[in-house]
Design a protein around this motif. Structure first.
Motif, PDB file in Angstrom:
ATOM      1  N   ILE A 116       0.881  -1.245  -0.097  1.00 24.96           N
ATOM      2  CA  ILE A 116       0.021   0.027  -0.008  1.00 24.96           C
ATOM      3  C   ILE A 116       0.915   1.437   0.225  1.00 24.96           C
ATOM      4  CG2 ILE A 116      -0.297   0.114   2.547  1.00 24.96           C
ATOM      5  CD1 ILE A 116      -3.225   1.098   2.027  1.00 24.96           C
ATOM      6  N   VAL A 117       1.936   1.392   0.807  1.00 21.25           N
ATOM      7  CA  VAL A 117       2.817   2.468   0.894  1.00 21.25           C
ATOM      8  C   VAL A 117       3.336   2.688  -0.661  1.00 21.25           C
ATOM      9  CG1 VAL A 117       5.257   3.287   1.566  1.00 21.25           C
ATOM     10  CG2 VAL A 117       3.694   2.252   2.975  1.00 21.25           C
ATOM     11  N   MET A 118       3.824   1.708  -1.451  1.00 20.56           N
ATOM     12  CA  MET A 118       4.467   1.938  -2.645  1.00 20.56           C
ATOM     13  C   MET A 118       3.321   2.412  -3.731  1.00 20.56           C
ATOM     14  SD  MET A 118       7.622   1.330  -2.734  1.00 20.56           S
ATOM     15  CE  MET A 118       8.121   1.262  -4.445  1.00 20.56           C
ATOM     16  N   ASN A 119       2.194   1.671  -3.568  1.00 24.39           N
ATOM     17  CA  ASN A 119       1.222   2.230  -4.497  1.00 24.39           C
ATOM     18  C   ASN A 119       0.613   3.738  -4.380  1.00 24.39           C
ATOM     19  OD1 ASN A 119       1.098   0.060  -5.997  1.00 24.39           O
ATOM     20  ND2 ASN A 119      -0.751  -0.966  -5.084  1.00 24.39           N
ATOM     21  N   SER A 120       0.497   3.983  -2.844  1.00 24.30           N
ATOM     22  CA  SER A 120       0.107   5.330  -2.512  1.00 24.30           C
ATOM     23  C   SER A 120       1.072   6.253  -3.102  1.00 24.30           C
ATOM     24  CB  SER A 120       0.141   5.604  -1.011  1.00 24.30           C
ATOM     25  OG  SER A 120      -1.039   4.501  -0.453  1.00 24.30           O
ATOM     26  N   TRP A 121       2.406   5.961  -3.068  1.00 27.12           N
ATOM     27  CA  TRP A 121       3.379   6.983  -3.261  1.00 27.12           C
ATOM     28  C   TRP A 121       3.447   7.298  -4.606  1.00 27.12           C
ATOM     29  CZ3 TRP A 121       8.820   5.359  -4.764  1.00 27.12           C
ATOM     30  CH2 TRP A 121       9.499   6.241  -5.172  1.00 27.12           C
ATOM     31  N   VAL A 122       3.080   6.026  -5.586  1.00 26.83           N
ATOM     32  CA  VAL A 122       3.080   6.411  -6.948  1.00 26.83           C
ATOM     33  C   VAL A 122       1.901   6.942  -7.330  1.00 26.83           C
ATOM     34  CG1 VAL A 122       2.986   5.360  -9.367  1.00 26.83           C
ATOM     35  CG2 VAL A 122       4.633   4.470  -7.690  1.00 26.83           C
ATOM     36  N   LEU A 123       0.655   6.930  -6.910  1.00 24.85           N
ATOM     37  CA  LEU A 123      -0.560   7.443  -6.986  1.00 24.85           C
ATOM     38  C   LEU A 123      -0.688   8.946  -6.474  1.00 24.85           C
ATOM     39  CD1 LEU A 123      -3.584   7.454  -7.893  1.00 24.85           C
ATOM     40  CD2 LEU A 123      -4.229   6.545  -5.833  1.00 24.85           C
ATOM     41  N   TRP A 124      -0.050   9.320  -5.518  1.00 29.54           N
ATOM     42  CA  TRP A 124       0.220  10.685  -4.850  1.00 29.54           C
ATOM     43  C   TRP A 124       0.887  11.495  -5.834  1.00 29.54           C
ATOM     44  CZ3 TRP A 124      -2.250  13.440  -1.396  1.00 29.54           C
ATOM     45  CH2 TRP A 124      -1.695  14.884  -1.056  1.00 29.54           C
ATOM     46  N   ASP A 125       1.916  11.012  -6.473  1.00 30.07           N
ATOM     47  CA  ASP A 125       2.647  11.601  -7.585  1.00 30.07           C
ATOM     48  C   ASP A 125       1.939  11.891  -8.907  1.00 30.07           C
ATOM     49  OD1 ASP A 125       5.373  12.583  -8.674  1.00 30.07           O
ATOM     50  OD2 ASP A 125       5.588  10.931  -9.651  1.00 30.07           O
ATOM     51  N   LEU A 126       1.363  10.831  -9.377  1.00 25.31           N
ATOM     52  CA  LEU A 126       0.815  10.661 -10.766  1.00 25.31           C
ATOM     53  C   LEU A 126      -0.516  11.335 -10.790  1.00 25.31           C
ATOM     54  CD1 LEU A 126       1.281   9.930 -13.617  1.00 25.31           C
ATOM     55  CD2 LEU A 126       0.497   7.825 -12.968  1.00 25.31           C
ATOM     56  N   GLY A 127      -1.531  10.806  -9.783  1.00 26.40           N
ATOM     57  CA  GLY A 127      -2.955  11.268  -9.719  1.00 26.40           C
ATOM     58  C   GLY A 127      -3.016  13.036 -10.211  1.00 26.40           C
ATOM     59  N   PRO A 128      -2.419  13.687  -9.321  1.00 25.53           N
ATOM     60  CA  PRO A 128      -2.567  15.179  -9.431  1.00 25.53           C
ATOM     61  C   PRO A 128      -2.317  15.909 -10.889  1.00 25.53           C
ATOM     62  CG  PRO A 128      -1.551  14.774  -7.354  1.00 25.53           C
ATOM     63  CD  PRO A 128      -1.598  13.593  -8.137  1.00 25.53           C
ATOM     64  N   GLN A 129      -1.186  14.961 -11.579  1.00 25.38           N
ATOM     65  CA  GLN A 129      -1.108  15.353 -12.873  1.00 25.38           C
ATOM     66  C   GLN A 129      -2.230  15.042 -14.129  1.00 25.38           C
ATOM     67  OE1 GLN A 129       2.926  13.896 -14.344  1.00 25.38           O
ATOM     68  NE2 GLN A 129       3.284  13.645 -12.119  1.00 25.38           N
ATOM     69  N   ILE A 130      -3.056  13.963 -13.713  1.00 23.57           N
ATOM     70  CA  ILE A 130      -3.818  13.188 -14.431  1.00 23.57           C
ATOM     71  C   ILE A 130      -5.070  14.233 -14.322  1.00 23.57           C
ATOM     72  CG2 ILE A 130      -5.449  11.461 -14.855  1.00 23.57           C
ATOM     73  CD1 ILE A 130      -2.992  10.745 -15.858  1.00 23.57           C
ATOM     74  N   ASP A 131      -5.216  14.562 -13.020  1.00 22.39           N
ATOM     75  CA  ASP A 131      -6.652  15.660 -12.690  1.00 22.39           C
ATOM     76  C   ASP A 131      -6.257  17.017 -13.453  1.00 22.39           C
ATOM     77  OD1 ASP A 131      -8.957  16.429 -11.526  1.00 22.39           O
ATOM     78  OD2 ASP A 131      -8.149  16.025  -9.390  1.00 22.39           O
ATOM     79  N   GLN A 132      -5.165  17.395 -13.211  1.00 21.40           N
ATOM     80  CA  GLN A 132      -4.926  18.747 -14.061  1.00 21.40           C
ATOM     81  C   GLN A 132      -5.105  18.647 -15.448  1.00 21.40           C
ATOM     82  OE1 GLN A 132      -0.951  20.270 -13.594  1.00 21.40           O
ATOM     83  NE2 GLN A 132      -1.199  22.441 -14.242  1.00 21.40           N
ATOM     84  N   ILE A 133      -4.631  17.595 -16.059  1.00 21.84           N
ATOM     85  CA  ILE A 133      -4.768  17.256 -17.425  1.00 21.84           C
ATOM     86  C   ILE A 133      -5.945  17.210 -18.016  1.00 21.84           C
ATOM     87  CG2 ILE A 133      -3.770  16.143 -19.529  1.00 21.84           C
ATOM     88  CD1 ILE A 133      -1.109  16.110 -17.899  1.00 21.84           C
ATOM     89  N   PHE A 134      -6.429  16.090 -17.295  1.00 20.63           N
ATOM     90  CA  PHE A 134      -7.539  15.463 -17.888  1.00 20.63           C
ATOM     91  C   PHE A 134      -9.040  16.051 -17.185  1.00 20.63           C
ATOM     92  CE2 PHE A 134      -4.900  12.279 -19.113  1.00 20.63           C
ATOM     93  CZ  PHE A 134      -5.122  11.875 -20.431  1.00 20.63           C
TER      94      PHE A 134
END
Length: 222
Positions: A64-82
């Motif tokens: 869960i730590v690894m997935n949360s780390w990647v999602l925290w980094d990538l998710g806002p980028q997706i939100d901003q673009i899409f």
């Protein structure tokens, strides 16, 4: 939206730990009861909602730590673009696509994790970069392809990682993003994707309802 997904993941992780009796890693039984991808339950029990709930469960602290780390980094980028509506559609549809691919590839193996949806987010960036080759996203497409290569390589090196779910999620995210375009795109219908996002959210809520219903039923039987 990213924070909401992380909170749901963390809440379910703590719930599975509690069900397991306080262990740092959820038990096989806890994951099965809370909605892991389980071919027998899906085909024989017609519990198709597991293709959704599996994407919110995790098997241990590192997972869960690894997935949360990647999602925290990538998710806002997706939100901003899409935008949030496309983000919801990409994440949920790619997660389902990932576990559907896993179900086809290894129906008897229990599978869980947000990495199917995360792979979908990577696929979305590659899909948009493919559709809009002459933009900044198009020039960054190679970097996201490298990310996915690393994800798949990790699956071949470390046992127990579901590469079918990763690849299914990637393809799902690629297709959704290629069709939708970015937020405000002239080729994309924002109203349509708002409707799709609402439907995805409603179906996900129903899946969680079925999960809770199963938990209550098992508790009543015990």
């Amino acid at each position: 939206l990213t924070t909401l997904i992380l909170v749901i993941n963390a809440g379910l992780y703590l719930a599975t730990l509690s069900y397991s009796g306080g262990s740092l890693d959820p038990s096989f039984q806890a994951l099965q009861v809370f909605g892991a991808k389980d071919g027998y339950a899906i085909f024989r029990g017609m519990q198709w909602w597991r293709l959704i709930t599996a994407g919110f469960l995790h098997g241990g602290v590192l997972h869960i730590v690894m997935n949360s780390w990647v999602l925290w980094d990538l998710g806002p980028q997706i939100d901003q673009i899409f935008g949030s509506y496309r983000y919801i559609a990409i994440y949920l549809l790619s997660s389902v696509a990932g576990f559907a691919a896993s179900l086809f590839w290894s129906p008897t193996v229990l599978s869980i994790g947000a990495s199917a949806g995360i792979s979908g987010l990577i696929g979305a960036m590659v899909g948009l970069g493919t559709r809009e080759k002459h933009t900044i996203i198009g020039r960054e497409r190679g970097r996201y392809i490298q990310w996915m290569v690393l994800v798949m390589a990790q699956g071949f090196i470390i046992s127990g990682i579901d590469n079918a779910a990763h690849m299914g999620g990637f393809v799902g995210g690629f297709c959704v993003a290629y069709l939708s375009g970015a937020r405000g795109s002239a080729r994309g219908d924002d109203g349509l994707w708002k409707t799709i996002a609402i439907v995805c959210g409603a179906v996900t809520a129903y899946a969680f309802f079925r999960m809770v219903e199963q938990l209550l039923l098992l508790r009543a039987q015990s």
